[in-house]
Design an enzyme around this catalytic site. Structure first.
Site, PDB file in Angstrom:
ATOM      1  N   TYR A 187       0.807  -1.227   0.000  1.00  0.00           N
ATOM      2  CA  TYR A 187       0.000   0.000   0.000  1.00  0.00           C
ATOM      3  C   TYR A 187       0.841   1.279   0.000  1.00  0.00           C
ATOM      4  CZ  TYR A 187      -3.240  -3.349   2.321  1.00  0.00           C
ATOM      5  OH  TYR A 187      -3.997  -4.430   2.680  1.00  0.00           O
ATOM      6  N   CYS A 207      14.736 -10.965  -1.398  1.00  0.00           N
ATOM      7  CA  CYS A 207      15.201 -10.832  -2.776  1.00  0.00           C
ATOM      8  C   CYS A 207      14.093 -10.222  -3.610  1.00  0.00           C
ATOM      9  CB  CYS A 207      15.614 -12.180  -3.325  1.00  0.00           C
ATOM     10  SG  CYS A 207      17.141 -12.700  -2.597  1.00  0.00           S
ATOM     11  N   GLU A 208      13.938  -8.920  -3.450  1.00  0.00           N
ATOM     12  CA  GLU A 208      12.813  -8.218  -4.052  1.00  0.00           C
ATOM     13  C   GLU A 208      13.113  -6.732  -3.880  1.00  0.00           C
ATOM     14  OE1 GLU A 208       9.591  -9.091  -5.339  1.00  0.00           O
ATOM     15  OE2 GLU A 208       9.519  -6.906  -5.513  1.00  0.00           O
ATOM     16  N   TYR A 263      -2.099  -5.493  11.138  1.00  0.00           N
ATOM     17  CA  TYR A 263      -1.809  -5.937   9.762  1.00  0.00           C
ATOM     18  C   TYR A 263      -0.312  -6.081   9.500  1.00  0.00           C
ATOM     19  CZ  TYR A 263      -6.669  -4.581   9.583  1.00  0.00           C
ATOM     20  OH  TYR A 263      -8.007  -4.457   9.868  1.00  0.00           O
TER      21      TYR A 263
HETATM   22  C1  LIG Z   1     -11.159  -4.934   8.139  1.00  0.00           C
HETATM   23  C2  LIG Z   1     -12.507  -4.800   8.718  1.00  0.00           C
HETATM   24  C3  LIG Z   1     -12.662  -4.183   9.951  1.00  0.00           C
HETATM   25  C4  LIG Z   1     -11.547  -3.546  10.715  1.00  0.00           C
HETATM   26  O1  LIG Z   1     -11.006  -2.471  10.015  1.00  0.00           O
HETATM   27  P1  LIG Z   1      -9.926  -1.516  10.718  1.00  0.00           P
HETATM   28  O2  LIG Z   1      -9.551  -0.571   9.641  1.00  0.00           O
HETATM   29  O3  LIG Z   1      -8.794  -2.381  11.128  1.00  0.00           O
HETATM   30  O4  LIG Z   1     -10.590  -0.879  11.879  1.00  0.00           O
HETATM   31  C5  LIG Z   1     -13.933  -4.153  10.494  1.00  0.00           C
HETATM   32  N1  LIG Z   1     -14.986  -4.707   9.846  1.00  0.00           N
HETATM   33  C6  LIG Z   1     -14.849  -5.307   8.653  1.00  0.00           C
HETATM   34  C7  LIG Z   1     -16.027  -5.896   7.999  1.00  0.00           C
HETATM   35  C8  LIG Z   1     -13.619  -5.368   8.038  1.00  0.00           C
HETATM   36  O5  LIG Z   1     -13.505  -5.949   6.848  1.00  0.00           O
END
Ligand SMILES: *Cc1c(COP(=O)(O)O)cnc(C)c1O
Length: 443
Positions: free
Chosen positions: A334, A361-362, A390
């Site tokens: 991202y 290796c990237e 994440y």
């Molecule tokens: C990813 C997601 C969340 C959490 O999103 P955040 O940006 O981490 O707060 C909540 N609900 C659904 C349905 C999601 O796909």
């Protein structure tokens, strides 16, 4: 330098988190190492719970476990009175193994398999968030096989586009998720769900995006969902008991980010709900939200050891650390930005600008471009902030790199929450077929 939660620079000039000197953590647990500031996780959870209590509405704050799903985190979510969202059998299994109460688990996802649905039914989870027509009928049939009636929310796509990065928006019409509100799919789904004997429709769900910094998108979502609730009551005689407004609340990764306090997001949502539903003389629904990133994101720090460097005169200096896109794929995926400090010399003047590379290796394996640091040396410790969400959750074994350990720190104590993978873990699922074995070892 912006320090989150309990992070500070101690008298030795070292970064300290949760009362633990990160140099000691590196010595004890090795690097790369994910460090979680437990007090900050709990503080974030409480900010949500307290803001909802202040609204007077019934609520559930469901931690979106996909942001960081390990047993220790599930245990903390439970202690902090949160519910839990899962999106796969693996996340569900993790939660159940941690002893998380099944009735407080919500199951998400656009392609839940029959096995996953059966596992969740057997566990007795609290709610399924149904994403599409195939799932609607599959879930009803599988619940019927077990003689069960299950709670469902229908995920609708309200057509609200939150201001965010394209790759992580899901609220707009062209999305793989949910029943579209604008084209009548959401209406049709509710009409069908009403006739399915093994489903108990609690209401609807919407999630408008991620890393959102304004309340406007949530207000617009509440406007649309409220109007829809009234239409469904009038035309289908169904009353929503629950409105789930998803997650996506933004956090501060760098000085470019300006999130609102949690209480402001919550107040904007609850005020809008109260005003719309009161005006429509509609019983006030229970409000659910699903924060992920904003619960764990800024509580996480990744600690690396600096290895090699390469200076290209007049161009830039690359400094390589002992991890990279395998423990944090977000910059590569991202173009996400992060801040970092030299954790063992955090109070020294910034003398050079370097770009931090991973060891894969990237060429795309870069963590931070143009970071100001003291003169960097091999063996220094680099701490990258805001890696709680994440990162471990998206970690991979690319190049057969081992996933790092995770420690939770609090009040001077550091507890291992996930062990560093071993080399045996790396080959643990490999099978060498007999015909490929060397003659000498085949016997
Ligand atoms: C990813 C997601 C969340 C959490 O999103 P955040 O940006 O981490 O707060 C909540 N609900 C659904 C349905 C999601 O796909």
């Amino acid at each position: 330098m912006y320090l989150h939660g309990t992070s500070k620079i101690n008298a030795a000039g070292h970064l300290e988190i949760g009362g633990c000197d990160v140099k000691d953590l590196a010595a004890e647990f090795g690097t790369p190492l994910y460090i979680v500031d437990e007090a900050l996780v709990r503080q974030r959870a409480r900010e949500y719970v307290e803001a909802f209590r202040a609204s007077g509405l019934k609520f559930q704050v469901a931690y979106a476990s996909k942001a960081f799903c390990v047993m220790a985190m599930c245990a903390i979510a439970e202690q902090e009175d949160m519910s839990l969202d899962v999106v796969s059998e693996g996340e569900l299994y993790t939660a159940l193994q941690a002893g998380f109460p099944a009735q407080r688990i919500h199951f998400h996802g656009n392609n839940k398999t029959p096995d996953e649905i059966n596992m969740a039914l057997d566990a007795g989870i609290g709610c399924f968030v149904v994403d599409n027509f195939v799932e609607l009928h599959l879930l009803n049939a599988l619940a019927a096989d077990k003689g069960m009636k299950v709670n469902v929310l229908l995920r609708i796509t309200p057509g609200v586009e939150a201001h965010t990065h394209d790759y992580i928006s899901t609220g707009q019409q062209d999305s793989k998720f949910g029943f579209d509100l604008g084209n009548g799919a959401a209406y049709e789904a509710l009409k069908q769900a009403k006739e399915l004997a093994n489903l108990n429709v609690l209401g609807v769900h919407s999630h408008i995006g991620s890393q959102i910094f304004e309340v406007e998108g949530f207000r617009m979502a509440v406007d649309k969902v409220s109007a829809f609730a009234v239409q469904i009551r009038n035309e289908l005689d169904m009353t929503f008991q629950v409105i789930n407004l998803g997650g996506g609340f933004g956090i501060r990764y760098t000085s470019e980010d300006s999130p609102l306090p949690v209480a402001e997001y919550v107040k904007a949502i609850t005020d809008a709900i109260i005003s719309h539903f009161t005006e429509a003389e509609y019983p006030l629904p229970e409000i659910w939200v699903e924060p992920g990133r904003s619960i764990v994101g800024d509580a996480g720090t990744t600690l690396y050891t600096v290895g090699t460097s390469k200076e290209i005169p007049g161009v830039r200096k690359y400094v390589a650390v002992d991890g990279g896109m395998t423990d944090n794929p977000r910059p590569a995926l991202y173009q996400s930005k992060y801040e970092a400090v030299l954790a063992n010399r955090a109070n020294e003047p910034l003398e050079e600008t370097v770009s931090v590379a991973g060891k894969c290796c990237e060429s795309g394996d870069m963590l931070i471009w143009d970071l100001d640091l003291p003169k960097v040396q091999t063996g220094d410790l680099l701490a990258v902030f805001c890696t709680g969400a994440y990162n471990y959750a998206m970690a991979s074994n690319y190049n057969r790199i081992r996933k790092p350990a995770v420690v939770f720190v609090k009040d001077g104590e550091a507890d291992l929450a996930v062990k560093r993978e071993s080399l045996d873990d790396i080959v643990g699922n490999d099978v060498l077929p007999a015909r490929l074995r060397k003659a000498s070892s085949a016997q």
